[in-house]
Scaffold this motif. Structure first.
Motif, mmCIF file in Angstrom:
data_model
loop_
_atom_site.group_PDB
_atom_site.id
_atom_site.type_symbol
_atom_site.label_atom_id
_atom_site.label_comp_id
_atom_site.label_asym_id
_atom_site.label_seq_id
_atom_site.Cartn_x
_atom_site.Cartn_y
_atom_site.Cartn_z
ATOM 1 N N VAL A 99 55.134 8.802 27.130
ATOM 2 C CA VAL A 99 54.399 10.043 26.909
ATOM 3 C C VAL A 99 53.246 9.741 25.957
ATOM 4 O O VAL A 99 53.445 9.126 24.913
ATOM 5 N N LYS A 100 52.023 10.153 26.350
ATOM 6 C CA LYS A 100 50.873 9.891 25.487
ATOM 7 C C LYS A 100 50.744 10.996 24.438
ATOM 8 O O LYS A 100 50.765 12.168 24.794
ATOM 9 N N PRO A 101 50.625 10.611 23.157
ATOM 10 C CA PRO A 101 50.447 11.639 22.135
ATOM 11 C C PRO A 101 49.112 12.356 22.304
ATOM 12 O O PRO A 101 48.112 11.733 22.663
ATOM 13 N N TRP A 102 49.133 13.657 22.045
ATOM 14 C CA TRP A 102 47.903 14.458 22.107
ATOM 15 C C TRP A 102 47.028 14.091 20.926
ATOM 16 O O TRP A 102 47.478 14.075 19.793
ATOM 17 N N MET A 103 45.774 13.738 21.197
ATOM 18 C CA MET A 103 44.841 13.407 20.125
ATOM 19 C C MET A 103 43.696 14.400 20.153
ATOM 20 O O MET A 103 43.348 14.944 21.192
ATOM 21 N N LYS A 104 43.117 14.569 18.968
ATOM 22 C CA LYS A 104 41.949 15.445 18.886
ATOM 23 C C LYS A 104 40.792 14.761 19.607
ATOM 24 O O LYS A 104 40.485 13.599 19.343
ATOM 25 N N GLY A 105 40.196 15.450 20.547
ATOM 26 C CA GLY A 105 39.097 14.848 21.282
ATOM 27 C C GLY A 105 37.861 14.694 20.418
ATOM 28 O O GLY A 105 37.776 15.266 19.337
ATOM 29 N N PRO A 106 36.909 13.857 20.823
ATOM 30 C CA PRO A 106 35.667 13.734 20.046
ATOM 31 C C PRO A 106 34.905 15.047 20.063
ATOM 32 O O PRO A 106 34.552 15.545 21.127
ATOM 33 N N SER A 107 34.694 15.610 18.900
ATOM 34 C CA SER A 107 34.146 16.959 18.855
ATOM 35 C C SER A 107 32.675 16.944 18.442
ATOM 36 O O SER A 107 32.169 15.933 18.031
ATOM 37 N N ILE B 80 50.079 25.808 10.733
ATOM 38 C CA ILE B 80 50.533 26.493 11.948
ATOM 39 C C ILE B 80 49.947 27.896 12.033
ATOM 40 O O ILE B 80 49.566 28.363 13.091
ATOM 41 N N LEU B 81 49.875 28.573 10.864
ATOM 42 C CA LEU B 81 49.418 29.959 10.898
ATOM 43 C C LEU B 81 47.904 30.084 10.969
ATOM 44 O O LEU B 81 47.397 31.174 11.192
ATOM 45 N N ASP B 82 47.175 28.975 10.798
ATOM 46 C CA ASP B 82 45.722 29.030 10.900
ATOM 47 C C ASP B 82 45.316 29.342 12.344
ATOM 48 O O ASP B 82 45.793 28.695 13.271
ATOM 49 N N PRO B 83 44.441 30.341 12.559
ATOM 50 C CA PRO B 83 44.080 30.704 13.943
ATOM 51 C C PRO B 83 43.397 29.573 14.703
ATOM 52 O O PRO B 83 43.521 29.477 15.918
ATOM 53 N N LYS B 84 42.705 28.669 13.987
ATOM 54 C CA LYS B 84 41.980 27.594 14.682
ATOM 55 C C LYS B 84 42.878 26.393 14.969
ATOM 56 O O LYS B 84 42.480 25.493 15.672
ATOM 57 N N LEU B 85 44.089 26.358 14.394
ATOM 58 C CA LEU B 85 45.056 25.260 14.572
ATOM 59 C C LEU B 85 44.428 23.904 14.255
ATOM 60 O O LEU B 85 44.239 23.071 15.131
ATOM 61 N N PRO B 86 44.043 23.659 12.987
ATOM 62 C CA PRO B 86 43.263 22.451 12.671
ATOM 63 C C PRO B 86 44.110 21.200 12.541
ATOM 64 O O PRO B 86 44.134 20.557 11.492
ATOM 65 N N ILE B 87 44.841 20.825 13.595
ATOM 66 C CA ILE B 87 45.668 19.623 13.484
ATOM 67 C C ILE B 87 44.898 18.430 14.013
ATOM 68 O O ILE B 87 44.000 18.557 14.840
ATOM 69 N N ASP B 88 45.260 17.259 13.509
ATOM 70 C CA ASP B 88 44.582 16.022 13.900
ATOM 71 C C ASP B 88 45.629 14.911 13.966
ATOM 72 O O ASP B 88 45.746 14.110 13.055
ATOM 73 N N PRO B 89 46.464 14.884 15.017
ATOM 74 C CA PRO B 89 47.605 13.950 15.034
ATOM 75 C C PRO B 89 47.153 12.500 15.107
ATOM 76 O O PRO B 89 46.136 12.177 15.725
ATOM 77 N N GLN B 90 47.907 11.663 14.449
ATOM 78 C CA GLN B 90 47.606 10.238 14.441
ATOM 79 C C GLN B 90 48.897 9.454 14.580
ATOM 80 O O GLN B 90 49.948 9.902 14.145
ATOM 81 N N LEU B 91 48.780 8.262 15.158
ATOM 82 C CA LEU B 91 49.925 7.361 15.293
ATOM 83 C C LEU B 91 49.514 6.057 14.647
ATOM 84 O O LEU B 91 48.535 5.448 15.053
ATOM 85 N N PHE B 92 50.211 5.661 13.590
ATOM 86 C CA PHE B 92 49.788 4.425 12.935
ATOM 87 C C PHE B 92 51.004 3.613 12.516
ATOM 88 O O PHE B 92 52.102 4.138 12.358
#
Lengths: 107, 161, 88
Positions: A99-107, B80-92
């Motif tokens: 499963v590919k993790p969802w990443m923030k696209g280039p904005s 979570i409660l922010d209307p814009k949902l400002p998450i930026d997931p990363q895998l490191f």
């Protein structure tokens, strides 16, 4: 029984239970809103830690010092030990199955 | 060896008595038999290396971890409660130099227990971590968490890969 | 106090329905497993609250301990099985 001590325990229990319900509600909102498995796992973690802590601690205070309080604390520590293991196992299975993790696209 | 078994048996028997709350002959006999059996099972070598746990370290580590969990929970609620949902997931990947398998397990469990970061893969020297936004992984990247875990296990580096 | 506990119970049931939505709807099977895991945590809390209402916490806490352990074993078995995409 009764008296000011009992009333205070009841008040603290009500406050803790309300806080726990708030965290559980936020976790449920996150479960619906967040975009993929990996992000949703964070919301479940929120439930497992803060929600369970406030709810069970409130109930333990309501019970007062007794055998039941000890038993509730046993369930509580069991949750804290076991839930990270379960979350980790599920997420690892998702990653290994590709499963590919969802990443923030280039904005 | 026998001393350790007896000590563990006494501990388990105390827990049994506290949780069962009954003090007749039948319950006490069953409890004694079970605690002896479990103490005996616990002497089998599972990991192969010895570990020393500093109880002072545990007693300072648990409240510290709890305060971190509280802080990052509040951060998570705000996300979570922010209307814009400002998450930026990363895998490191995160390299560790902890001396012991049990220490790595404790580190991984603490990472998962803290909302906002989850351990995805574990090997003795590297953890793969998924974090929901850069602020959540601050503790891990600055090395604070690892230093705190190292205070719980004061033993010498003796890692068998 | 009894009214407040019943209010808490109703809230918990509503939250469980939200998790059930994720279990039924979830795009991948991992979402479903995760939803079941979160649901079981709530079921444990629900059992303890029910025990408090009926004044028999001792018994209900034992049940919820068993439920937590069963959930652990079941979830890990499912996760192990799904690690290869359910093929092995």
């Amino acid at each position: 029984m009764g008296g000011p001590r009992r009333r205070m325990a009841t008040t603290i229990a009500i406050i803790f239970l309300s806080l726990g319900l708030f965290f559980l509600l936020v976790a449920a909102i996150g479960m619906v809103r967040l975009p993929d498995v990996f992000a949703r796992a964070h919301a479940v973690g929120l439930t497992d830690t803060m929600g369970a802590f406030f709810m069970l601690f409130g109930l333990a205070i309501y019970e007062g010092f007794s055998l039941n309080m000890l038993k509730i604390l046993v369930v509580f520590s069991l949750l804290y030990l076991l839930n990270p293991v379960v979350t980790h196992a599920t997420i690892r299975a998702a990653l290994r199955a590709g499963v590919k993790p969802w990443m923030k696209g280039p904005s | 060896m026998t001393g350790r078994i007896l000590l563990k048996t006494a501990l388990f028997f105390l827990i049994w008595m506290a949780l069962s709350g009954k003090f007749n002959f039948l319950h006490l006999t069953i409890g004694l038999g079970l605690s002896l059996g479990i103490a005996w099972l616990n002497t089998w070598p599972l990991t192969g290396d010895k570990m020393r746990v500093s109880w002072v370290g545990v007693l300072t580590y648990v409240p510290w971890l709890f305060s971190r969990i509280l802080a990052s929970s509040i951060h998570m609620v705000r996300l979570i409660l922010d209307p814009k949902l400002p998450i930026d997931p990363q895998l490191f990947g995160h390299q560790t130099s902890l001396p012991h398998h049990a220490a790595v397990v404790l580190l991984g469990n603490s990472i998962t227990l803290t909302p906002g970061t989850i351990t995805v893969e574990v090997s003795p020297n590297e953890l793969t971590v998924h974090s929901i936004d850069p602020a959540s992984s601050n503790d891990l990247l600055s090395g604070t968490l690892e230093k705190k875990v190292a205070t719980v296990f004061p033993s010498q580096p003796r890692m068998k890969a | 106090m009894r009214e407040f506990f019943i209010f808490v119970l109703i809230q918990l049931v509503i939250l469980i329905v939200v998790y059930l939505y994720r279990v039924v709807q979830g795009p991948t099977v991992y979402d479903r497993v995760l939803g079941l895991n979160g649901l079981s945590t709530k079921a444990i809390i629900l059992l303890v609250v029910i025990g408090t209402i009926y004044d028999r916490v001792g018994m209900f806490v034992d049940i919820s301990t068993g439920y937590a352990l069963l959930n652990l074993v079941g979830s890990i078995a499912i996760a192990k099985y799904l690690e290869h995409g359910g093929a092995a």
